[in-house]
Scaffold this motif. Structure first.
Motif, PDB file in Angstrom:
ATOM      1  N   GLY A  76       0.876  -1.036  -0.037  1.00 37.95           N
ATOM      2  CA  GLY A  76      -0.077   0.218  -0.085  1.00 37.95           C
ATOM      3  C   GLY A  76       1.004   1.303  -0.070  1.00 37.95           C
ATOM      4  O   GLY A  76       2.106   1.350  -0.207  1.00 37.95           O
ATOM      5  N   LEU A  77       0.278   2.513   0.524  1.00 39.39           N
ATOM      6  CA  LEU A  77       0.881   3.554   0.324  1.00 39.39           C
ATOM      7  C   LEU A  77       2.195   3.858   1.168  1.00 39.39           C
ATOM      8  O   LEU A  77       2.834   4.610   1.052  1.00 39.39           O
ATOM      9  CB  LEU A  77      -0.024   4.826   0.646  1.00 39.39           C
ATOM     10  N   ILE A 213     -10.671  11.918  -9.524  1.00 36.15           N
ATOM     11  CA  ILE A 213     -11.118  12.203  -8.077  1.00 36.15           C
ATOM     12  C   ILE A 213     -11.806  11.214  -7.355  1.00 36.15           C
ATOM     13  O   ILE A 213     -11.570  10.682  -6.243  1.00 36.15           O
ATOM     14  CB  ILE A 213     -11.525  13.559  -7.754  1.00 36.15           C
ATOM     15  N   GLN A 214     -13.010  11.022  -7.992  1.00 36.95           N
ATOM     16  CA  GLN A 214     -14.114   9.901  -7.372  1.00 36.95           C
ATOM     17  C   GLN A 214     -13.489   8.632  -7.353  1.00 36.95           C
ATOM     18  O   GLN A 214     -13.750   7.990  -6.324  1.00 36.95           O
ATOM     19  CB  GLN A 214     -15.171  10.162  -8.315  1.00 36.95           C
ATOM     20  N   GLY A 215     -12.444   8.491  -8.366  1.00 33.85           N
ATOM     21  CA  GLY A 215     -11.924   7.107  -8.491  1.00 33.85           C
ATOM     22  C   GLY A 215     -10.939   6.899  -7.259  1.00 33.85           C
ATOM     23  O   GLY A 215     -10.837   6.057  -6.484  1.00 33.85           O
ATOM     24  N   PHE A 216     -10.308   7.936  -6.746  1.00 31.86           N
ATOM     25  CA  PHE A 216      -9.223   8.162  -5.726  1.00 31.86           C
ATOM     26  C   PHE A 216     -10.100   7.784  -4.271  1.00 31.86           C
ATOM     27  O   PHE A 216      -9.771   6.947  -3.351  1.00 31.86           O
ATOM     28  CB  PHE A 216      -8.480   9.410  -5.667  1.00 31.86           C
ATOM     29  N   VAL A 217     -11.542   8.535  -4.229  1.00 35.80           N
ATOM     30  CA  VAL A 217     -12.186   8.510  -3.050  1.00 35.80           C
ATOM     31  C   VAL A 217     -12.676   7.061  -3.164  1.00 35.80           C
ATOM     32  O   VAL A 217     -12.731   6.351  -1.878  1.00 35.80           O
ATOM     33  CB  VAL A 217     -13.504   9.348  -3.179  1.00 35.80           C
ATOM     34  N   ASP A 218     -13.026   6.492  -4.109  1.00 37.92           N
ATOM     35  CA  ASP A 218     -13.500   5.028  -4.299  1.00 37.92           C
ATOM     36  C   ASP A 218     -12.390   4.045  -3.632  1.00 37.92           C
ATOM     37  O   ASP A 218     -12.603   3.032  -2.988  1.00 37.92           O
ATOM     38  CB  ASP A 218     -13.919   4.673  -5.703  1.00 37.92           C
ATOM     39  N   LEU A 219     -11.306   4.248  -4.263  1.00 38.43           N
ATOM     40  CA  LEU A 219     -10.154   3.605  -3.898  1.00 38.43           C
ATOM     41  C   LEU A 219      -9.724   3.572  -2.515  1.00 38.43           C
ATOM     42  O   LEU A 219      -9.665   2.340  -1.818  1.00 38.43           O
ATOM     43  CB  LEU A 219      -8.944   3.837  -4.643  1.00 38.43           C
ATOM     44  N   THR A 220      -9.808   4.683  -1.855  1.00 37.11           N
ATOM     45  CA  THR A 220      -9.467   4.742  -0.394  1.00 37.11           C
ATOM     46  C   THR A 220     -10.755   4.065   0.431  1.00 37.11           C
ATOM     47  O   THR A 220     -10.443   3.503   1.500  1.00 37.11           O
ATOM     48  CB  THR A 220      -9.404   6.329   0.020  1.00 37.11           C
ATOM     49  N   ASN A 221     -11.840   4.330  -0.174  1.00 38.02           N
ATOM     50  CA  ASN A 221     -12.924   3.456   0.388  1.00 38.02           C
ATOM     51  C   ASN A 221     -12.975   2.073   0.579  1.00 38.02           C
ATOM     52  O   ASN A 221     -13.439   1.355   1.505  1.00 38.02           O
ATOM     53  CB  ASN A 221     -14.311   4.029   0.141  1.00 38.02           C
ATOM     54  N   ARG A 222     -12.467   1.458  -0.563  1.00 39.23           N
ATOM     55  CA  ARG A 222     -12.460   0.124  -0.801  1.00 39.23           C
ATOM     56  C   ARG A 222     -11.334  -0.737  -0.282  1.00 39.23           C
ATOM     57  O   ARG A 222     -11.256  -1.757   0.181  1.00 39.23           O
ATOM     58  CB  ARG A 222     -12.651  -0.172  -2.462  1.00 39.23           C
ATOM     59  N   LEU A 223     -10.203   0.111  -0.398  1.00 42.14           N
ATOM     60  CA  LEU A 223      -9.111  -0.659   0.339  1.00 42.14           C
ATOM     61  C   LEU A 223      -8.453   0.395   1.380  1.00 42.14           C
ATOM     62  O   LEU A 223      -7.317   0.894   1.210  1.00 42.14           O
ATOM     63  CB  LEU A 223      -8.044  -0.637  -0.809  1.00 42.14           C
ATOM     64  N   PRO A 224      -9.100   0.737   2.423  1.00 44.39           N
ATOM     65  CA  PRO A 224      -8.505   1.424   3.343  1.00 44.39           C
ATOM     66  C   PRO A 224      -7.252   1.006   4.000  1.00 44.39           C
ATOM     67  O   PRO A 224      -6.431   1.964   4.430  1.00 44.39           O
ATOM     68  CB  PRO A 224      -9.771   1.706   4.518  1.00 44.39           C
ATOM     69  N   GLU A 225      -7.219  -0.345   4.019  1.00 38.53           N
ATOM     70  CA  GLU A 225      -5.902  -0.497   4.555  1.00 38.53           C
ATOM     71  C   GLU A 225      -4.529  -0.509   3.960  1.00 38.53           C
ATOM     72  O   GLU A 225      -3.503  -0.560   4.346  1.00 38.53           O
ATOM     73  CB  GLU A 225      -5.950  -2.239   5.173  1.00 38.53           C
ATOM     74  N   LYS A 226      -4.804  -0.124   2.466  1.00 38.68           N
ATOM     75  CA  LYS A 226      -3.762   0.264   1.582  1.00 38.68           C
ATOM     76  C   LYS A 226      -3.462   1.931   1.877  1.00 38.68           C
ATOM     77  O   LYS A 226      -2.267   2.244   1.221  1.00 38.68           O
ATOM     78  CB  LYS A 226      -4.056   0.040   0.385  1.00 38.68           C
ATOM     79  N   PHE A 227      -4.073   2.311   2.565  1.00 41.02           N
ATOM     80  CA  PHE A 227      -3.569   3.915   2.839  1.00 41.02           C
ATOM     81  C   PHE A 227      -3.045   3.975   4.147  1.00 41.02           C
ATOM     82  O   PHE A 227      -3.137   5.289   4.850  1.00 41.02           O
ATOM     83  CB  PHE A 227      -4.700   4.720   2.447  1.00 41.02           C
TER      84      PHE A 227
END
Length: 520
Positions: A76-77, A213-227
């Motif tokens: 992740g990040l 931007i919406q894609g980034f929001v969706d990504l952080t919501n779907r994979l919070p552990e990666k951030f």
């Protein structure tokens, strides 16, 4: 995946243009033949924008794009700490290390070690760096680059390595550092444009066409552990990035060694028009480093959703490239190859510089300048051939090559940092103490890896650095020689920096605080 005709055309135009521009910037005035300063230090003529771009081009290669995307896919990040902490490290190097190096008017890092310590230290470290650059750095860039070409275009990995090596030599072998640094402007622009477009496309896919931007929001919501930037002890990858130690421990040692004492990185700043230009170039590179996770880490995280069933983490970035539209695929492919060949050219130029100036010239000190330049060119060719031959046996079985590189170099970096930092800022450090610290780094690291294998390697790097520093201090005091006759007198060094450098440094620090606050 098949490459379309338009993609091939875009790529061919890039290759031809780069070789042509390199030849143009490398031309000499009538009657003037390249000497060692021209070939290895670009005639001490590089402006700040070339230095900053070239620092990033030398750094960002297959091991960064492919390797860090692979680590982003798995970790992740958090892997972005290597990029963001490097930005702050660059500021420190520009402020405190670079003035000392430029004052000594050196070609190579081993040359500085001889001026500060003695000939033994120079020779040992020159041989060490040649080994690391050829058998670790060059092999990693060639292998990961060829792996990417194989995934995208279906070209056999061996032929991919041959192409990358031949391409890097075609535009850098004649002109030396100047050809590399000046064309790195094109490489970095292409890398940023191609990388940002790939990230945009991946995020747009995740949002089903509703924008990045919406894609980034969706990504952080779907994979919070990666951030999570700071991993907890229960994280399965804690051993790779051990929590708060990333900010206050061994990563500092890794970064100081890489950005401060690594020949193929620092060589650009040694070729600057002036110290002011070098420092502006360094702070420019620091801002570019802040941008890099968007290009090299975010695609790897996005690939978890887009391509969840990859066999190897290092296939994350190439797999996304296969999804790009015709034409733009060629541009992004060119951007990836640009990053690879610029790093190859930088590494081979530094290998030739160290071999020629630190080893060969010592044995044959009375040859002509043109003879040394010829030797440097031959060494560049030989180094690439060796790296191609050993790449698969060394790296073929690793899932995350970036982590392999960090862990391998982590055996040696603590001693290198001790050797240089004490050499610059403690006058009593003796040559024997510095050499023992450098050699002791491997011994200490090996013992820890055998008897305390669960210790995260970044923590190990920090502990070994303290042990090496303690060893050097004890040995120096035990020898009782007082101040070393060749010690650096920091009172004679101008550490003052311009207003631009100072304001830019504060901006970098503010951005770092913001990033870690948001994604703690």
């Amino acid at each position: 995946m098949n490459i379309e005709t338009l993609d091939i055309a875009v790529f061919v135009v890039y290759v031809i243009a780069l070789i042509g521009i390199a030849g143009w910037v490398s031309r000499e005035k009538a009657g003037h033949a390249k000497d060692t300063n021209d070939y290895f230090l670009a005639g001490s003529s590089l402006p700040w924008w070339a230095i900053g771009a070239s620092l990033i081009a030398a750094n960002i290669s297959a091991e960064q794009i492919i390797g860090m995307s692979g680590s982003g896919y798995k970790l992740g990040l958090a892997i972005a700490s290597y990029e963001w902490m490097a930005a702050l490290t660059l500021i420190i190097v520009g402020k405190y290390f670079l003035p000392i190096f430029l004052k000594h008017k050196i070609y190579t890092m081993p040359q500085f070690l001889e001026q500060r310590y003695d000939h033994r230290v120079r020779k040992v470290m020159a041989i060490f760096w040649l080994g690391v650059y050829i058998f670790v750095n060059l092999t990693a860039v060639l292998w990961l680059g060829a792996l990417a070409i194989n995934t995208i275009a279906g070209i056999d990995i061996v032929w991919g390595m041959i192409f990358l090596g031949a391409f890097s030599l075609a535009y850098s072998l004649y002109g030396g550092l100047k050809a590399v640094a000046m064309t790195d402007i094109i490489q970095v622009v292409l890398l940023i444009i191609g990388g940002l477009f790939l990230s945009y496309t991946a995020l747009n896919m995740i949002s089903d066409g509703n924008g990045a931007i919406q894609g980034f929001v969706d990504l952080t919501n779907r994979l919070p552990e990666k951030f999570d930037m700071i991993l907890s002890e229960d994280n399965p990858f804690y051993k790779d990035l051990p929590g708060i130690s990333v900010l206050v421990g061994g990563m500092w040692i890794m970064n100081l060694s890489y950005w401060g004492f690594n020949q193929y990185i620092i060589q650009r700043t040694l070729a600057a028009k002036s110290i002011g230009e070098a420092q502006k170039g360094i702070v420019f590179a620091a801002f570019l480093k802040m941008l890099m996770p968007l290009i090299v880490v975010l695609p790897g995280i996005a690939a978890v959703i887009i391509s969840p069933d990859l066999d190897r983490a290092d296939e994350a970035y190439p797999s996304l490239m296969t999804l790009m539209p015709v034409g733009l695929k060629g541009l992004i492919f060119a951007a990836l190859v640009a990053a690879i060949v610029s790093s190859l050219a930088s590494m081979t130029n530094s290998v030739s510089t160290i071999f020629t100036m630190d080893i060969y010239k010592d044995k044959k000190p009375n040859e002509s300048q043109q003879h040394y330049v010829l030797v440097g060119r031959l060494v560049s060719l030989i180094a690439l051939i060796i790296a191609m031959a050993v790449a698969k046996p060394l790296l073929g079985n690793f899932d995350q090559a970036f982590q392999y590189i960090q862990e391998f170099t982590g055996f040696f970096t603590p001693g290198i940092v001790t050797l240089f930092v004490l050499g610059m800022f403690w006058k009593k450090t003796t040559a024997t103490a510095g050499l023992l610290a450098a050699l002791g780094s491997f011994v200490f690291s090996l013992l820890f890896s055998i008897f305390w294998p669960e210790l995260p390697f970044i923590d190990r790097v920090g502990v070994v650095f303290l042990l090496c520093t303690g060893l050097a201090v004890v040995v120096s005091l035990a020898q009782g020689k007082g101040d070393h006759p060749q010690a650096v007198n920091v009172k004679d060094v101008q550490f003052g920096t311009s207003k631009v450098f100072n304001v830019s440094s504060l901006a970098v620090i503010a951005l770092l605080i913001a990033f870690y606050t948001v994604w703690w």
